[in-house]
Design a protein around this motif. Structure first.
Motif, PDB file in Angstrom:
ATOM      1  N   ARG A  51       0.843  -1.191   0.000  1.00  0.00           N
ATOM      2  CA  ARG A  51       0.000   0.000   0.000  1.00  0.00           C
ATOM      3  C   ARG A  51       0.881   1.245   0.000  1.00  0.00           C
ATOM      4  N   GLY A  52       0.287   2.381  -0.284  1.00  0.00           N
ATOM      5  CA  GLY A  52       1.047   3.624  -0.316  1.00  0.00           C
ATOM      6  C   GLY A  52       1.183   4.224   1.069  1.00  0.00           C
ATOM      7  N   VAL A  53       1.881   5.339   1.122  1.00  0.00           N
ATOM      8  CA  VAL A  53       1.985   6.127   2.353  1.00  0.00           C
ATOM      9  C   VAL A  53       0.580   6.540   2.797  1.00  0.00           C
ATOM     10  N   ALA A  54       0.364   6.537   4.104  1.00  0.00           N
ATOM     11  CA  ALA A  54      -0.936   6.916   4.684  1.00  0.00           C
ATOM     12  C   ALA A  54      -2.057   6.031   4.141  1.00  0.00           C
ATOM     13  N   GLY A  55      -1.831   4.711   4.193  1.00  0.00           N
ATOM     14  CA  GLY A  55      -2.740   3.770   3.551  1.00  0.00           C
ATOM     15  C   GLY A  55      -3.763   3.111   4.462  1.00  0.00           C
ATOM     16  N   ASP A  56      -3.824   3.477   5.733  1.00  0.00           N
ATOM     17  CA  ASP A  56      -4.865   2.917   6.605  1.00  0.00           C
ATOM     18  C   ASP A  56      -6.072   3.844   6.552  1.00  0.00           C
ATOM     19  N   LEU A  65       1.640  13.468   5.869  1.00  0.00           N
ATOM     20  CA  LEU A  65       1.507  12.096   5.353  1.00  0.00           C
ATOM     21  C   LEU A  65       0.404  12.012   4.303  1.00  0.00           C
ATOM     22  N   ARG A  66      -0.665  12.807   4.493  1.00  0.00           N
ATOM     23  CA  ARG A  66      -1.722  12.815   3.458  1.00  0.00           C
ATOM     24  C   ARG A  66      -1.172  13.339   2.129  1.00  0.00           C
ATOM     25  N   GLU A  70      -1.066  11.564  -1.533  1.00  0.00           N
ATOM     26  CA  GLU A  70      -1.537  12.186  -2.777  1.00  0.00           C
ATOM     27  C   GLU A  70      -0.441  12.221  -3.827  1.00  0.00           C
ATOM     28  N   ALA A  71       0.822  12.317  -3.378  1.00  0.00           N
ATOM     29  CA  ALA A  71       1.953  12.335  -4.315  1.00  0.00           C
ATOM     30  C   ALA A  71       2.338  10.923  -4.767  1.00  0.00           C
ATOM     31  N   PHE A  91       9.232  13.338   6.702  1.00  0.00           N
ATOM     32  CA  PHE A  91       7.919  13.947   6.487  1.00  0.00           C
ATOM     33  C   PHE A  91       7.765  15.115   7.470  1.00  0.00           C
ATOM     34  N   PRO A  92       8.265  16.306   7.069  1.00  0.00           N
ATOM     35  CA  PRO A  92       8.247  17.450   7.993  1.00  0.00           C
ATOM     36  C   PRO A  92       6.839  17.716   8.516  1.00  0.00           C
ATOM     37  N   GLY A  93       6.726  17.770   9.840  1.00  0.00           N
ATOM     38  CA  GLY A  93       5.432  18.029  10.462  1.00  0.00           C
ATOM     39  C   GLY A  93       4.677  16.766  10.836  1.00  0.00           C
TER      40      GLY A  93
END
Ligand code: HEC
Length: 119
Positions: A51-56, A65-66, A70-71, A91-93
């Motif tokens: 799965r991609g980043v932020a996939g849960d 992370l969102r 999207e990227a 992932f700044p922030g």
């Protein structure tokens, strides 16, 4: 990459066990790797390689992370290792504080464990 991670796991069961043990010690207070397990303070990490980043879908991620999702960013051995070494640099922030063990080989062992787990 997924096949490679599985291969490494199969070839080095002791290392896979080390990754699982390190995950339990450093990560399991916030994360679960069993699909569909009740949500903790962090997202479920089952099947991270697929799965991609932020996939849960159940987890309310930080904007950074969102934006990664999207990227089209994905988790692999390199991106996981650098996120664990310094979450805020990767992932700044991000809402995740540095939680990984001190040494790079240990972080790599956790990354291999996560990429093999359900991946
Ligand atoms: C104190 C709680 C906590 C601990 C301990 C913790 N995390 Fe996290 N983790 C989070 C939170 C919260 C997020 C979501 C961050 C965000 O939205 O910016 C997260 C996000 C993640 C993500 C991104 C997931 C995705 O769906 O893209 C990964 C990968 C991750 N953590 C791995 C780990 C690993 C591996 C460890 C142990 C070395 C660990 N975390 C320890 C709270 C924690």
């Amino acid at each position: 990459m997924r096949a490679l991670a599985l291969l490494v796991l199969l070839a080095h069961p002791a290392m896979a066990q080390e990754g699982a043990a390190l995950f339990r010690r450093h990560c399991a207070s916030c994360h679960d790797v069993t699909p569909g397990a009740p949500l903790g303070a962090g997202p479920n990490l089952a099947g991270l390689a697929a799965r991609g980043v932020a996939g849960d879908a159940r987890f309310d991620y930080s904007p950074t992370l969102r934006a990664g999702r999207e990227a089209g960013r994905r988790w692999d051995a390199a991106s996981l290792a650098s996120f664990l070494a310094d979450p805020d640099e990767a992932f700044p922030g991000t809402w995740m504080s540095p939680a990984g063990p001190a040494t790079a080989p240990q972080r790599d062992a956790i990354a291999r464990f996560l990429l093999g787990e359900g991946g």
